[in-house]
Design a protein around this motif. Structure first.
Motif, PDB file in Angstrom:
ATOM      1  N   SER A 174     151.723 -64.088  56.942  1.00 41.72           N
ATOM      2  CA  SER A 174     151.696 -62.783  57.590  1.00 41.72           C
ATOM      3  C   SER A 174     152.268 -62.905  59.000  1.00 41.72           C
ATOM      4  CB  SER A 174     150.270 -62.242  57.666  1.00 41.72           C
ATOM      5  OG  SER A 174     149.796 -61.839  56.401  1.00 41.72           O
ATOM      6  N   LEU A 175     152.973 -61.861  59.417  1.00 39.69           N
ATOM      7  CA  LEU A 175     153.478 -61.772  60.784  1.00 39.69           C
ATOM      8  C   LEU A 175     152.809 -60.591  61.476  1.00 39.69           C
ATOM      9  CD1 LEU A 175     157.327 -62.390  60.402  1.00 39.69           C
ATOM     10  CD2 LEU A 175     155.567 -64.019  61.085  1.00 39.69           C
ATOM     11  N   PHE A 176     152.524 -60.755  62.778  1.00 36.72           N
ATOM     12  CA  PHE A 176     151.869 -59.712  63.561  1.00 36.72           C
ATOM     13  C   PHE A 176     152.757 -59.332  64.742  1.00 36.72           C
ATOM     14  CE2 PHE A 176     148.606 -62.249  61.517  1.00 36.72           C
ATOM     15  CZ  PHE A 176     147.816 -61.280  60.915  1.00 36.72           C
ATOM     16  N   LEU A 177     152.786 -58.044  65.043  1.00 36.68           N
ATOM     17  CA  LEU A 177     153.631 -57.529  66.116  1.00 36.68           C
ATOM     18  C   LEU A 177     152.904 -57.612  67.452  1.00 36.68           C
ATOM     19  CD1 LEU A 177     156.188 -56.065  67.113  1.00 36.68           C
ATOM     20  CD2 LEU A 177     155.061 -53.902  66.518  1.00 36.68           C
ATOM     21  N   LEU A 178     153.551 -58.250  68.429  1.00 37.34           N
ATOM     22  CA  LEU A 178     153.061 -58.297  69.804  1.00 37.34           C
ATOM     23  C   LEU A 178     154.129 -57.721  70.727  1.00 37.34           C
ATOM     24  CD1 LEU A 178     151.486 -61.884  70.064  1.00 37.34           C
ATOM     25  CD2 LEU A 178     150.288 -59.730  69.661  1.00 37.34           C
ATOM     26  N   VAL A 179     153.688 -57.031  71.761  1.00 36.05           N
ATOM     27  CA  VAL A 179     154.612 -56.480  72.756  1.00 36.05           C
ATOM     28  C   VAL A 179     154.212 -57.011  74.125  1.00 36.05           C
ATOM     29  CG1 VAL A 179     155.122 -54.414  71.413  1.00 36.05           C
ATOM     30  CG2 VAL A 179     153.208 -54.393  73.018  1.00 36.05           C
ATOM     31  N   LYS A 180     155.187 -57.017  75.036  1.00 32.49           N
ATOM     32  CA  LYS A 180     154.961 -57.570  76.371  1.00 32.49           C
ATOM     33  C   LYS A 180     155.047 -56.478  77.424  1.00 32.49           C
ATOM     34  CE  LYS A 180     156.533 -61.151  79.575  1.00 32.49           C
ATOM     35  NZ  LYS A 180     157.578 -62.176  79.851  1.00 32.49           N
ATOM     36  N   LYS A 181     153.966 -56.340  78.193  1.00 29.21           N
ATOM     37  CA  LYS A 181     153.938 -55.405  79.308  1.00 29.21           C
ATOM     38  C   LYS A 181     154.629 -56.006  80.521  1.00 29.21           C
ATOM     39  CE  LYS A 181     151.216 -52.028  77.660  1.00 29.21           C
ATOM     40  NZ  LYS A 181     151.546 -50.588  77.648  1.00 29.21           N
ATOM     41  N   ALA A 182     155.054 -55.154  81.423  1.00 33.60           N
ATOM     42  CA  ALA A 182     155.738 -55.608  82.641  1.00 33.60           C
ATOM     43  C   ALA A 182     154.710 -56.005  83.689  1.00 33.60           C
ATOM     44  CB  ALA A 182     156.657 -54.507  83.166  1.00 33.60           C
ATOM     45  N   ARG A 183     154.049 -57.138  83.462  1.00 32.65           N
ATOM     46  CA  ARG A 183     153.069 -57.660  84.416  1.00 32.65           C
ATOM     47  C   ARG A 183     152.964 -59.160  84.220  1.00 32.65           C
ATOM     48  NH1 ARG A 183     148.473 -54.255  81.248  1.00 32.65           N
ATOM     49  NH2 ARG A 183     148.150 -55.657  79.475  1.00 32.65           N
ATOM     50  N   ASN A 184     152.331 -59.821  85.165  1.00 32.42           N
ATOM     51  CA  ASN A 184     152.262 -61.279  85.130  1.00 32.42           C
ATOM     52  C   ASN A 184     151.104 -61.797  84.286  1.00 32.42           C
ATOM     53  OD1 ASN A 184     154.496 -61.499  86.862  1.00 32.42           O
ATOM     54  ND2 ASN A 184     153.203 -61.309  88.679  1.00 32.42           N
ATOM     55  N   GLN A 185     149.970 -61.124  84.316  1.00 31.11           N
ATOM     56  CA  GLN A 185     148.798 -61.585  83.584  1.00 31.11           C
ATOM     57  C   GLN A 185     148.498 -60.641  82.416  1.00 31.11           C
ATOM     58  OE1 GLN A 185     145.663 -61.876  86.483  1.00 31.11           O
ATOM     59  NE2 GLN A 185     146.347 -63.875  87.225  1.00 31.11           N
ATOM     60  N   HIS A 186     148.000 -61.247  81.327  1.00 31.52           N
ATOM     61  CA  HIS A 186     147.645 -60.472  80.127  1.00 31.52           C
ATOM     62  C   HIS A 186     148.814 -59.595  79.684  1.00 31.52           C
ATOM     63  CE1 HIS A 186     143.493 -61.709  80.917  1.00 31.52           C
ATOM     64  NE2 HIS A 186     143.670 -61.301  82.161  1.00 31.52           N
ATOM     65  N   ALA A 187     150.003 -60.159  79.730  1.00 31.24           N
ATOM     66  CA  ALA A 187     151.205 -59.367  79.436  1.00 31.24           C
ATOM     67  C   ALA A 187     151.364 -59.085  77.946  1.00 31.24           C
ATOM     68  CB  ALA A 187     152.442 -60.085  79.969  1.00 31.24           C
ATOM     69  N   TRP A 188     151.039 -60.085  77.109  1.00 31.87           N
ATOM     70  CA  TRP A 188     151.245 -59.930  75.668  1.00 31.87           C
ATOM     71  C   TRP A 188     150.009 -59.330  75.003  1.00 31.87           C
ATOM     72  CZ3 TRP A 188     155.816 -60.380  73.295  1.00 31.87           C
ATOM     73  CH2 TRP A 188     156.832 -61.092  73.929  1.00 31.87           C
ATOM     74  N   GLN A 189     150.240 -58.349  74.173  1.00 38.48           N
ATOM     75  CA  GLN A 189     149.153 -57.691  73.451  1.00 38.48           C
ATOM     76  C   GLN A 189     149.751 -56.925  72.276  1.00 38.48           C
ATOM     77  OE1 GLN A 189     147.640 -55.111  76.534  1.00 38.48           O
ATOM     78  NE2 GLN A 189     149.113 -53.507  76.073  1.00 38.48           N
ATOM     79  N   MET A 190     148.889 -56.351  71.480  1.00 40.90           N
ATOM     80  CA  MET A 190     149.350 -55.461  70.414  1.00 40.90           C
ATOM     81  C   MET A 190     149.673 -54.103  71.018  1.00 40.90           C
ATOM     82  SD  MET A 190     146.901 -56.521  67.234  1.00 40.90           S
ATOM     83  CE  MET A 190     147.132 -58.149  66.483  1.00 40.90           C
ATOM     84  N   PRO A 191     150.565 -53.334  70.390  1.00 39.40           N
ATOM     85  CA  PRO A 191     150.910 -52.020  70.947  1.00 39.40           C
ATOM     86  C   PRO A 191     149.648 -51.178  71.167  1.00 39.40           C
ATOM     87  CG  PRO A 191     152.367 -52.563  69.122  1.00 39.40           C
ATOM     88  CD  PRO A 191     151.306 -53.619  69.146  1.00 39.40           C
ATOM     89  N   GLN A 192     149.561 -50.555  72.328  1.00 40.79           N
ATOM     90  CA  GLN A 192     148.388 -49.743  72.625  1.00 40.79           C
ATOM     91  C   GLN A 192     148.731 -48.707  73.679  1.00 40.79           C
ATOM     92  OE1 GLN A 192     145.599 -52.775  74.174  1.00 40.79           O
ATOM     93  NE2 GLN A 192     145.787 -51.804  76.175  1.00 40.79           N
ATOM     94  N   GLY A 193     147.869 -47.688  73.766  1.00 43.42           N
ATOM     95  CA  GLY A 193     148.080 -46.636  74.749  1.00 43.42           C
ATOM     96  C   GLY A 193     146.841 -45.797  74.922  1.00 43.42           C
ATOM     97  N   GLN A 194     146.838 -44.986  75.973  1.00 47.93           N
ATOM     98  CA  GLN A 194     145.657 -44.220  76.359  1.00 47.93           C
ATOM     99  C   GLN A 194     145.545 -42.932  75.569  1.00 47.93           C
ATOM    100  OE1 GLN A 194     145.301 -43.859  80.580  1.00 47.93           O
ATOM    101  NE2 GLN A 194     143.618 -42.389  80.516  1.00 47.93           N
ATOM    102  N   HIS A 195     144.303 -42.583  75.255  1.00 46.54           N
ATOM    103  CA  HIS A 195     144.005 -41.334  74.561  1.00 46.54           C
ATOM    104  C   HIS A 195     144.289 -40.152  75.486  1.00 46.54           C
ATOM    105  CE1 HIS A 195     141.176 -38.054  73.425  1.00 46.54           C
ATOM    106  NE2 HIS A 195     141.568 -38.375  72.212  1.00 46.54           N
ATOM    107  N   GLU A 196     144.861 -39.084  74.907  1.00 44.46           N
ATOM    108  CA  GLU A 196     145.221 -37.919  75.711  1.00 44.46           C
ATOM    109  C   GLU A 196     144.736 -36.642  75.044  1.00 44.46           C
ATOM    110  OE1 GLU A 196     149.398 -37.884  76.290  1.00 44.46           O
ATOM    111  OE2 GLU A 196     149.452 -39.739  77.485  1.00 44.46           O
ATOM    112  N   GLY A 197     144.302 -35.686  75.873  1.00 38.46           N
ATOM    113  CA  GLY A 197     143.987 -34.345  75.403  1.00 38.46           C
ATOM    114  C   GLY A 197     142.939 -34.308  74.306  1.00 38.46           C
ATOM    115  N   GLN A 198     143.177 -33.437  73.319  1.00 39.16           N
ATOM    116  CA  GLN A 198     142.239 -33.216  72.228  1.00 39.16           C
ATOM    117  C   GLN A 198     142.635 -33.969  70.958  1.00 39.16           C
ATOM    118  OE1 GLN A 198     139.392 -31.465  72.718  1.00 39.16           O
ATOM    119  NE2 GLN A 198     140.069 -31.319  74.853  1.00 39.16           N
ATOM    120  N   GLU A 199     143.584 -34.875  71.049  1.00 43.09           N
ATOM    121  CA  GLU A 199     144.021 -35.590  69.850  1.00 43.09           C
ATOM    122  C   GLU A 199     142.942 -36.565  69.377  1.00 43.09           C
ATOM    123  OE1 GLU A 199     147.581 -37.603  71.006  1.00 43.09           O
ATOM    124  OE2 GLU A 199     146.574 -38.979  72.374  1.00 43.09           O
ATOM    125  N   SER A 200     142.973 -36.867  68.089  1.00 45.07           N
ATOM    126  CA  SER A 200     142.049 -37.848  67.536  1.00 45.07           C
ATOM    127  C   SER A 200     142.535 -39.250  67.880  1.00 45.07           C
ATOM    128  CB  SER A 200     141.952 -37.692  66.018  1.00 45.07           C
ATOM    129  OG  SER A 200     143.194 -38.002  65.411  1.00 45.07           O
TER     130      SER A 200
END
Length: 300
Positions: A174-200
């Motif tokens: 199995s392969l897992f997707l990782l993305v890199k944020k533009a920062r020095n620490q804890h840069a690599w993680q799985m895709p993620q984002g903040q909850h907005e508005g009334q969405e589930s």
């Protein structure tokens, strides 16, 4: 009334302190609770630090675990090969005549008929020998054709080049997707984002995956509910009215399509195995992922 009293007593034994149970049961009148009952309930309410913790604001985040499942089977081990040979031998000994053997008998009879029609002066023994030779010749051709078959290599060009942006590698794992944020620490993680508005939370996960990795990446969500929750508090130096973040993870399987990275938010991405993932994420993050993913244990 008796049924109501029994129900109340059972609930009291489960949720209320023992010292308040007797007083509450005695002072119960009709379908109403007395002051003693209310006071007992107040004793169970959180105080001090617990109330403060409940009143804190948290940032709600969704993360998406995208897994490309194995494409081919694992190589057969020695013990598996030996067991398979044993099963084949048992099947040969106990099985009835197969379709292939029936076809061989039919070919043998057809060969005898042809030889008898063409060479009528040949005796039966010689006709039998010629028929067997004809059938054996056909079998030899089939065996040569089978030997000439070469299965595709388990190692691809992406494996040889160690191209971790390609899905055509590590086909047995199995392969897992990782993305890199533009920062020095804890840069690599799985895709993620903040909850907005009334969405589930599911809608947040779908939106963030599309925004960060492109609309061409087609995945299958396994459920509408998250499969794991990861919480952490912000550093005291971080200026925010929120205590920390609660990250809700969604499990998905890759269907088709490639990642088209949003370079405004991310710097890089990779498709890695569980073992390779340890070279990218922090030990704490990896340890958490092992709770809901089949990953190898962290190297000590």
């Amino acid at each position: 009334m008796a049924a109501a009293n029994s129900c109340f007593c059972m609930i009291s034994r489960r949720f209320w302190p023992r010292q308040w149970l007797k007083t509450t049961a005695i002072n119960m009148s009709g379908n109403h609770f007395t002051t003693s009952c209310w006071y007992a309930n107040q004793k169970l309410q959180p105080h001090g630090q617990n109330i403060q913790s409940l009143s804190q604001k948290w940032r709600l985040v969704t993360a998406i675990c995208v897994e490309r499942l194995p494409v081919i089977t694992q190589p057969v081990t020695e013990i598996e090969s030996r067991v398979q040979e044993l099963f084949n031998r048992i099947e040969d000994e106990q099985s009835i005549i197969s379709d292939y053997e029936i076809e061989l008998n039919q070919r043998h009879k057809a060969a005898l008929s042809r030889i008898k029609a063409i060479e009528s002066d040949i005796n039966a023994k010689d006709r039998e020998a010629l028929a067997i030779k004809e059938v054996e010749g056909e079998l030899a051709e089939l065996e040569e054709e089978a030997k000439s078959f070469q299965p595709a290599s388990r190692t691809t060009q992406a494996d040889e080049e160690d191209d971790r942006k390609s899905l055509d590698r590590k086909l047995t794992e199995s392969l897992f997707l990782l993305v890199k944020k533009a920062r020095n620490q804890h840069a690599w993680q799985m895709p993620q984002g903040q909850h907005e508005g009334q969405e589930s939370l599911r809608e947040t996960a779908e939106r963030e995956l599309g925004e960060e990795c492109g609309k061409e990446l087609n995945v299958k969500f396994l459920s509408n509910a998250p499969c794991a929750l990861y919480s952490y508090k912000f550093h005291p130096d971080y200026q925010s009215d929120q205590a920390g973040a609660k990250v809700f993870f969604y499990k998905t399987f890759h269907n088709n399509g490639q990642v088209i990275l949003n370079t405004d938010e991310l710097e890089d991405y990779v498709w890695v195995t569980g073992e390779e993932m340890q070279d990218y994420v922090t030990p704490e993050y990896y340890q958490f992922l092992t709770k809901f993913l089949y990953l190898p244990k962290k190297d000590k």
